[in-house]
Design a protein around this motif. Structure first.
Motif, PDB file in Angstrom:
ATOM      1  N   GLY A 289      53.696 -56.636 -14.505  1.00 36.86           N
ATOM      2  CA  GLY A 289      52.935 -57.816 -13.940  1.00 36.86           C
ATOM      3  C   GLY A 289      52.559 -59.070 -14.773  1.00 36.86           C
ATOM      4  O   GLY A 289      51.778 -59.441 -14.243  1.00 36.86           O
ATOM      5  N   HIS A 290      53.303 -59.244 -15.818  1.00 38.30           N
ATOM      6  CA  HIS A 290      52.822 -60.360 -16.579  1.00 38.30           C
ATOM      7  C   HIS A 290      54.216 -61.397 -16.741  1.00 38.30           C
ATOM      8  O   HIS A 290      54.610 -61.603 -17.765  1.00 38.30           O
ATOM      9  CB  HIS A 290      52.351 -59.938 -17.858  1.00 38.30           C
ATOM     10  N   GLY A 291      54.784 -61.619 -15.731  1.00 39.07           N
ATOM     11  CA  GLY A 291      56.182 -62.301 -15.970  1.00 39.07           C
ATOM     12  C   GLY A 291      56.110 -63.584 -16.565  1.00 39.07           C
ATOM     13  O   GLY A 291      56.979 -64.016 -17.374  1.00 39.07           O
ATOM     14  N   GLY A 292      54.828 -64.162 -16.360  1.00 33.47           N
ATOM     15  CA  GLY A 292      54.562 -65.492 -17.001  1.00 33.47           C
ATOM     16  C   GLY A 292      54.401 -65.465 -18.535  1.00 33.47           C
ATOM     17  O   GLY A 292      54.549 -66.372 -19.191  1.00 33.47           O
ATOM     18  N   ALA A 293      54.165 -64.260 -18.965  1.00 30.23           N
ATOM     19  CA  ALA A 293      54.176 -64.159 -20.692  1.00 30.23           C
ATOM     20  C   ALA A 293      55.318 -63.888 -21.286  1.00 30.23           C
ATOM     21  O   ALA A 293      55.566 -63.876 -22.423  1.00 30.23           O
ATOM     22  CB  ALA A 293      53.032 -62.676 -20.855  1.00 30.23           C
ATOM     23  N   ALA A 294      56.535 -63.860 -20.577  1.00 25.86           N
ATOM     24  CA  ALA A 294      57.723 -63.546 -21.058  1.00 25.86           C
ATOM     25  C   ALA A 294      58.238 -64.664 -22.187  1.00 25.86           C
ATOM     26  O   ALA A 294      58.560 -64.533 -23.103  1.00 25.86           O
ATOM     27  CB  ALA A 294      58.703 -63.598 -20.184  1.00 25.86           C
ATOM     28  N   GLY A 295      57.715 -65.972 -21.649  1.00 27.61           N
ATOM     29  CA  GLY A 295      58.358 -67.019 -22.455  1.00 27.61           C
ATOM     30  C   GLY A 295      57.713 -67.118 -23.746  1.00 27.61           C
ATOM     31  O   GLY A 295      58.100 -67.423 -24.932  1.00 27.61           O
ATOM     32  N   VAL A 296      56.289 -66.753 -23.703  1.00 31.79           N
ATOM     33  CA  VAL A 296      55.518 -66.488 -25.084  1.00 31.79           C
ATOM     34  C   VAL A 296      55.924 -65.608 -25.960  1.00 31.79           C
ATOM     35  O   VAL A 296      56.018 -65.528 -27.155  1.00 31.79           O
ATOM     36  CB  VAL A 296      53.951 -66.322 -24.658  1.00 31.79           C
ATOM     37  N   ILE A 297      56.250 -64.351 -25.285  1.00 30.56           N
ATOM     38  CA  ILE A 297      56.823 -63.412 -26.072  1.00 30.56           C
ATOM     39  C   ILE A 297      58.273 -63.427 -26.814  1.00 30.56           C
ATOM     40  O   ILE A 297      58.267 -63.529 -28.124  1.00 30.56           O
ATOM     41  CB  ILE A 297      56.959 -61.988 -25.131  1.00 30.56           C
ATOM     42  N   LEU A 298      58.882 -64.314 -26.178  1.00 36.32           N
ATOM     43  CA  LEU A 298      60.542 -64.572 -26.783  1.00 36.32           C
ATOM     44  C   LEU A 298      59.984 -65.862 -27.664  1.00 36.32           C
ATOM     45  O   LEU A 298      60.570 -65.710 -28.778  1.00 36.32           O
ATOM     46  CB  LEU A 298      61.075 -64.970 -25.764  1.00 36.32           C
ATOM     47  N   ALA A 299      59.119 -66.448 -27.546  1.00 39.60           N
ATOM     48  CA  ALA A 299      58.669 -67.641 -28.594  1.00 39.60           C
ATOM     49  C   ALA A 299      58.266 -67.110 -30.018  1.00 39.60           C
ATOM     50  O   ALA A 299      58.673 -67.588 -31.050  1.00 39.60           O
ATOM     51  CB  ALA A 299      57.736 -68.657 -27.961  1.00 39.60           C
ATOM     52  N   LEU A 300      57.637 -65.905 -29.796  1.00 39.57           N
ATOM     53  CA  LEU A 300      57.329 -65.080 -31.137  1.00 39.57           C
ATOM     54  C   LEU A 300      58.520 -64.749 -31.717  1.00 39.57           C
ATOM     55  O   LEU A 300      58.436 -64.637 -32.957  1.00 39.57           O
ATOM     56  CB  LEU A 300      56.453 -64.094 -30.582  1.00 39.57           C
ATOM     57  N   GLN A 301      59.531 -64.135 -31.213  1.00 42.59           N
ATOM     58  CA  GLN A 301      60.719 -63.875 -31.690  1.00 42.59           C
ATOM     59  C   GLN A 301      61.324 -65.062 -32.407  1.00 42.59           C
ATOM     60  O   GLN A 301      61.849 -65.071 -33.785  1.00 42.59           O
ATOM     61  CB  GLN A 301      61.640 -63.289 -30.906  1.00 42.59           C
ATOM     62  N   ALA A 302      61.196 -66.175 -31.828  1.00 46.11           N
ATOM     63  CA  ALA A 302      61.823 -67.361 -32.238  1.00 46.11           C
ATOM     64  C   ALA A 302      61.076 -67.879 -33.611  1.00 46.11           C
ATOM     65  O   ALA A 302      61.547 -68.437 -34.582  1.00 46.11           O
ATOM     66  CB  ALA A 302      62.092 -68.374 -31.253  1.00 46.11           C
ATOM     67  N   ALA A 303      59.778 -67.798 -33.383  1.00 47.03           N
ATOM     68  CA  ALA A 303      58.826 -68.227 -34.497  1.00 47.03           C
ATOM     69  C   ALA A 303      59.142 -67.249 -35.839  1.00 47.03           C
ATOM     70  O   ALA A 303      59.160 -67.665 -36.927  1.00 47.03           O
ATOM     71  CB  ALA A 303      57.358 -68.243 -34.194  1.00 47.03           C
ATOM     72  N   GLY A 304      59.155 -66.180 -35.602  1.00 48.72           N
ATOM     73  CA  GLY A 304      59.668 -65.210 -36.593  1.00 48.72           C
ATOM     74  C   GLY A 304      60.930 -65.549 -37.509  1.00 48.72           C
ATOM     75  O   GLY A 304      60.876 -65.569 -38.616  1.00 48.72           O
ATOM     76  N   SER A 305      61.745 -65.850 -36.507  1.00 44.78           N
ATOM     77  CA  SER A 305      63.085 -66.047 -37.056  1.00 44.78           C
ATOM     78  C   SER A 305      63.221 -67.364 -37.869  1.00 44.78           C
ATOM     79  O   SER A 305      63.665 -67.765 -38.640  1.00 44.78           O
ATOM     80  CB  SER A 305      64.169 -66.146 -36.120  1.00 44.78           C
ATOM     81  N   CYS A 306      62.272 -68.676 -37.404  1.00 43.23           N
ATOM     82  CA  CYS A 306      62.045 -69.866 -38.016  1.00 43.23           C
ATOM     83  C   CYS A 306      61.603 -69.597 -39.408  1.00 43.23           C
ATOM     84  O   CYS A 306      61.928 -70.338 -40.262  1.00 43.23           O
ATOM     85  CB  CYS A 306      61.398 -70.821 -37.017  1.00 43.23           C
ATOM     86  N   ALA A 307      60.430 -69.016 -39.333  1.00 39.62           N
ATOM     87  CA  ALA A 307      59.473 -68.959 -40.485  1.00 39.62           C
ATOM     88  C   ALA A 307      60.467 -68.077 -41.459  1.00 39.62           C
ATOM     89  O   ALA A 307      60.538 -68.562 -42.703  1.00 39.62           O
ATOM     90  CB  ALA A 307      58.280 -68.037 -40.355  1.00 39.62           C
ATOM     91  N   ALA A 308      61.217 -67.009 -41.197  1.00 41.01           N
ATOM     92  CA  ALA A 308      62.222 -66.271 -42.101  1.00 41.01           C
ATOM     93  C   ALA A 308      63.041 -67.351 -42.812  1.00 41.01           C
ATOM     94  O   ALA A 308      63.622 -67.093 -43.669  1.00 41.01           O
ATOM     95  CB  ALA A 308      62.650 -64.946 -41.416  1.00 41.01           C
TER      96      ALA A 308
END
Length: 443
Positions: A289-308
């Motif tokens: 029930g939180h479809g709008g949060a998918a972009g934020v969650i995926l952005a966290l993955q990309a942020a971790g990759s960017c920092a690493a």
């Protein structure tokens, strides 16, 4: 063509020198040397020294501007088509057609860039792609038949591999300096992650706040403006392969170069990780029930990759790239188990986001190491083509991973779908561990 020169000692100096109790930045040019000897302030970090290369900031600014739309176009097309035609199936089919066309056309575009130069080929190819985007916009806006959408979006397949062209410039400017090139590759991977993190967010914001075609329109403008700035920097452009090789000289194509096929297979499997993770995460968020949060969650993955990626580029690896690759893929496989456990356990989106942040930290080192090996194994004068083949492998993997992740989410469950990226990473790990021909000779 004039090329920047760097003062060197008889043995190449690393970007960073690790001593018993400190981490000291190494010399990178005469001005940095003078500043260090004089003791005037803290020595600049590896990325400041990298961007101090003459002409680097100008071509990097143009390349990043042209690269940002790469994360915008697919999302913009889906929002635009689905919003006006009320069909996600049509939108998905159009974007899939564009992906398939890119996989076919991109290596040929890269081969022409290697042969005739970036400015002579990339700018006309970009113009064709921009016209394709504008044609798609007009067809959607004026209710043209569905087949015109496929034709228009297929024309965008001529978009040059902007990241590959930037890496080719670094390889030309930093020839012989493995430490600096490692930092450059890490910087480029972090830039990729940043653009694919910000691109979809910008596209959705534009389409929602203005009008459905706004994302495509702004993306086309940024692509053309960035490419104009990038190709205008002729002093840092690698010379065409035709100027560097005698007539009649035959080379092994990058696809058949020793050690390249297994690397492209690793790219294919890694693309499966990216494609399946995106679809499964969207399905999981929607199921809770939180479809709008998918972009934020995926952005966290990309942020971790960017920092690493930035951290990985700030240190000099102690082992050769060939020896590092299995360890990087093994770390990626192990960390991808965390989101699967989080999804199967509490189902908390916050916990899932935290585990995706950790999982993302292994993807950038894997991609940096893979791209470093691609550069080393690609025949001289064919670097853009070799890099584009790697990107094509990633795109093919993304398409396969998206299909597999979607099937798992529909027929099993969204939580079970997180097994797909783990399986794809495990396949990549097996490939890196196989004693394939040519791998020992190319460190």
């Amino acid at each position: 063509m004039p090329q920047p020169t760097f003062a060197r000692s008889p043995a190449p100096a690393p970007l960073l020198t690790v001593t018993a109790d400190t981490l000291v930045a190494a010399d990178f040019g005469p001005r940095a040397s003078a500043r260090t000897r004089a003791g005037a302030g803290r020595p600049p970090g590896p990325y400041r020294r990298l961007l101090a290369v003459p002409g680097a900031r100008a071509f990097t600014a143009g390349n990043l501007t042209a690269r940002l739309p790469m994360g915008m176009f697919s999302v913009s097309a889906v929002v635009m088509i689905a919003g006006t035609r009320d069909s996600y199936a049509l939108a998905g089919a159009v974007t899939a057609t564009g992906l398939a066309a890119t996989a076919l056309v991109a290596p040929w575009t890269a081969r022409l860039i290697d042969r005739h130069g970036q400015a002579r080929v990339a700018l006309p190819a970009t113009l064709i792609a921009v016209l394709g985007s504008l044609a798609l916009l007009l067809c959607v806006r004026h209710g043209a038949p569905d087949w015109t959408l496929f034709a228009a979006y297929a024309a965008t397949a001529t978009t040059p591999n902007t990241g590959g062209m930037s890496r080719a410039r670094w390889a030309h400017l930093l020839k012989g300096d493995a430490a600096a090139l490692h930092t450059a590759n890490s910087f480029e991977q972090a830039a990729d992650e940043l653009c694919f993190m910000l691109g979809p967010v910008l596209a959705v914001a534009l389409c929602g706040a203005l009008f459905p075609e706004a994302g495509t329109l702004v993306g086309a403008f940024l692509l053309l403006a960035g490419m104009l700035l990038f190709t205008a920097q002729r002093a840092t452009e690698p010379p065409p392969a035709r100027a560097r090789h005698t007539a009649g000289t035959r080379q092994v194509p990058p696809l058949r170069a020793p050690g390249m096929p297994p690397l492209l297979a690793v790219c294919l499997a890694t693309g499966g990780v990216f494609g399946s993770m995106e679809v499964v995460t969207i399905a999981f968020a929607d199921a809770h029930g939180h479809g709008g949060a998918a972009g934020v969650i995926l952005a966290l993955q990309a942020a971790g990759s960017c920092a690493a990626g930035l951290l990985y580029g700030a240190v000099r690896p102690a082992r050769p790239a060939q020896a590092r690759l299995p360890w990087c893929v093994a770390a990626m496989t192990a960390l991808l188990v965390l989101p699967a456990l989080a999804a199967a356990g509490t189902g908390s989106l916050a916990l899932l986001g935290a585990t995706l942040l950790l999982a993302g930290m292994a993807t950038a080192p894997t991609m940096v190491t893979t791209m470093t090996l691609v550069q080393r194994r690609t025949p001289k004068g064919r670097l853009n083509e070799g890099m584009t083949l790697a990107v094509t492998g990633l795109l093919g993997g993304i398409a396969c991973g998206s299909a597999a992740g979607g099937w798992a989410a529909d027929h099993l469950s969204a939580a079970a779908g997180y097994g797909v990226p783990v399986a794809a990473a495990a396949v990549a790990l097996v490939i890196t561990l196989l004693p394939l021909p040519g791998s020992r000779a190319h460190h």
